[in-house]
Design a protein around this motif. Structure first.
Motif, short mmCIF file in Angstrom:
data_model
loop_
_atom_site.label_atom_id
_atom_site.label_comp_id
_atom_site.label_asym_id
_atom_site.label_seq_id
_atom_site.Cartn_x
_atom_site.Cartn_y
_atom_site.Cartn_z
N PRO A 1 -58.68 -79.35 -27.09
CA PRO A 1 -59.81 -79.19 -26.18
C PRO A 1 -61.12 -79.65 -26.80
O PRO A 1 -61.43 -79.35 -27.95
N GLY A 2 -61.88 -80.41 -26.00
CA GLY A 2 -63.20 -80.85 -26.44
C GLY A 2 -63.24 -82.15 -27.19
O GLY A 2 -64.31 -82.70 -27.44
N VAL A 3 -62.06 -82.71 -27.56
CA VAL A 3 -62.02 -83.97 -28.30
C VAL A 3 -61.79 -85.11 -27.31
O VAL A 3 -60.80 -85.12 -26.57
N SER A 4 -62.70 -86.09 -27.30
CA SER A 4 -62.57 -87.21 -26.38
C SER A 4 -62.89 -88.55 -27.03
O SER A 4 -62.83 -89.58 -26.36
N ALA A 5 -63.21 -88.55 -28.32
CA ALA A 5 -63.60 -89.80 -28.99
C ALA A 5 -62.52 -90.28 -29.96
O ALA A 5 -62.82 -91.07 -30.86
N SER A 6 -61.29 -89.84 -29.78
CA SER A 6 -60.16 -90.29 -30.59
C SER A 6 -59.16 -90.99 -29.69
O SER A 6 -58.60 -90.37 -28.77
N LEU B 1 -66.49 -83.32 -33.88
CA LEU B 1 -65.89 -82.80 -35.11
C LEU B 1 -65.77 -81.28 -35.06
O LEU B 1 -64.78 -80.71 -35.54
N ALA B 2 -66.75 -80.61 -34.45
CA ALA B 2 -66.68 -79.15 -34.32
C ALA B 2 -65.50 -78.75 -33.45
O ALA B 2 -64.77 -77.79 -33.77
N ALA B 3 -65.28 -79.49 -32.36
CA ALA B 3 -64.14 -79.18 -31.49
C ALA B 3 -62.82 -79.38 -32.23
O ALA B 3 -61.87 -78.61 -32.06
N LEU B 4 -62.77 -80.42 -33.07
CA LEU B 4 -61.56 -80.68 -33.85
C LEU B 4 -61.29 -79.54 -34.83
O LEU B 4 -60.16 -79.04 -34.92
N TYR B 5 -62.30 -79.13 -35.58
CA TYR B 5 -62.13 -78.05 -36.56
C TYR B 5 -61.81 -76.72 -35.87
O TYR B 5 -61.00 -75.93 -36.37
N GLU B 6 -62.42 -76.47 -34.72
CA GLU B 6 -62.14 -75.23 -33.99
C GLU B 6 -60.69 -75.20 -33.50
O GLU B 6 -60.01 -74.18 -33.58
#
Length: 269
Positions: A136-141, A190-195
């Motif tokens: 959730p929240g990651v869209s730039a990968s 990056l915050a969404a990825l770590y979360e």
């Protein structure tokens, strides 16, 4: 200009007899290959059930449209059309007698590193539906977007042993990404990825951190190759093939046009 000068890469592949393959087997293979570290797929297995390398019946095309709204859904049209068809197909016949000529231009993989380009493609694809993001929240990968679509269309969950690899590749993409609209967007991704990683397995945080330095090394390599290409032009391609030791079974000959390459293939014994 696809009809301009180029280099013919010719290789012989083993022939085989036509075989029936279940759509379920094809979907399982595609998800396993695309979610694995690196891409080590067998091309002849990867293309089974692909409209780019075969033929769909008109009934199958209509069935795909009825279920998914279009034949080429979401982000990666070739792969997603293949998966969509395998969801509704009753049978697949694979004819392992390859005769393929690909006209290759600049890879769109380079453009996918540019955040505005990737977001633009996703917005266009969303007109016909949007898959649920695995993180959730990651869209730039681009890797994350591709696997999210693949899981959605194949109807298969991501194997538990591939979750860490998803986070690793998504981290590499984000650290490798270019042309962020602002620093806040990068920090939010990056915050969404770590979360997401913390919810799954706290040890994934170390996996993500290591990708930062790998991405930095890859950028330095790209900068070196760009400067080298400016100096040597197309000669750098031949130098690179020698460095990575292209198999001797692969024949490479320059031609003035794609028609010349076709004529050479047609006359080859």
């Amino acid at each position: 200009d696809v009809m301009g000068q180029g280099v013919l890469h010719a290789a012989r592949e083993p022939y085989g007899e036509p075989v029936s393959v279940s759509p379920e087997e094809i979907l399982d293979y595609l998800l396993a290959v695309y979610s694995a570290a690196g891409f080590q797929g067998n091309h002849l297995l990867e293309i089974r059930g692909s409209i780019y390398h075969g033929a769909f019946s008109s009934a199958l095309i209509e069935a795909v449209r009825a279920r998914f709204g279009r034949v080429f859904p979401l982000l990666a049209p070739d792969l997603n059309a293949q998966c969509a068809a395998m969801q509704v197909a009753k049978s697949v016949v694979h004819v392992p007698r390859p005769l393929e000529m690909r006209l290759e231009g600049p890879s769109n993989g380079v453009a996918m590193k540019r955040v505005p380009h990737l977001w633009s493609i996703q917005r266009e694809a969303a007109r016909w539906g949007r898959s649920r993001p695995l993180i959730p929240g990651v869209s730039a990968s681009s890797t994350h977007a591709l696997l999210s679509d693949l899981v959605e269309i194949s109807g298969r969950p991501l194997p538990p042993d591939r979750v860490a690899e998803l986070y690793r590749r998504a981290a590499y993409d984000l650290y490798r990404a270019e042309d962020w609209p602002d620093r806040a967007s990068r920090r939010a991704q990056l915050a969404a990825l770590y979360e997401g990683a913390a919810r799954v397995d706290r040890s994934l945080g170390r996996v993500i951190a290591r990708e930062k330095w790998k991405a930095h090394g890859a950028r330095l390599k790209d900068q070196f190759m760009t400067r080298l290409r400016r100096r040597l032009g197309r000669r750098v391609d031949g130098l690179w093939r020698r460095i990575i030791r292209v198999p001797s079974t692969l024949r490479m000959r320059p031609f003035d046009s794609a028609l010349g390459a076709l004529a050479a293939l047609d006359s080859a014994k």
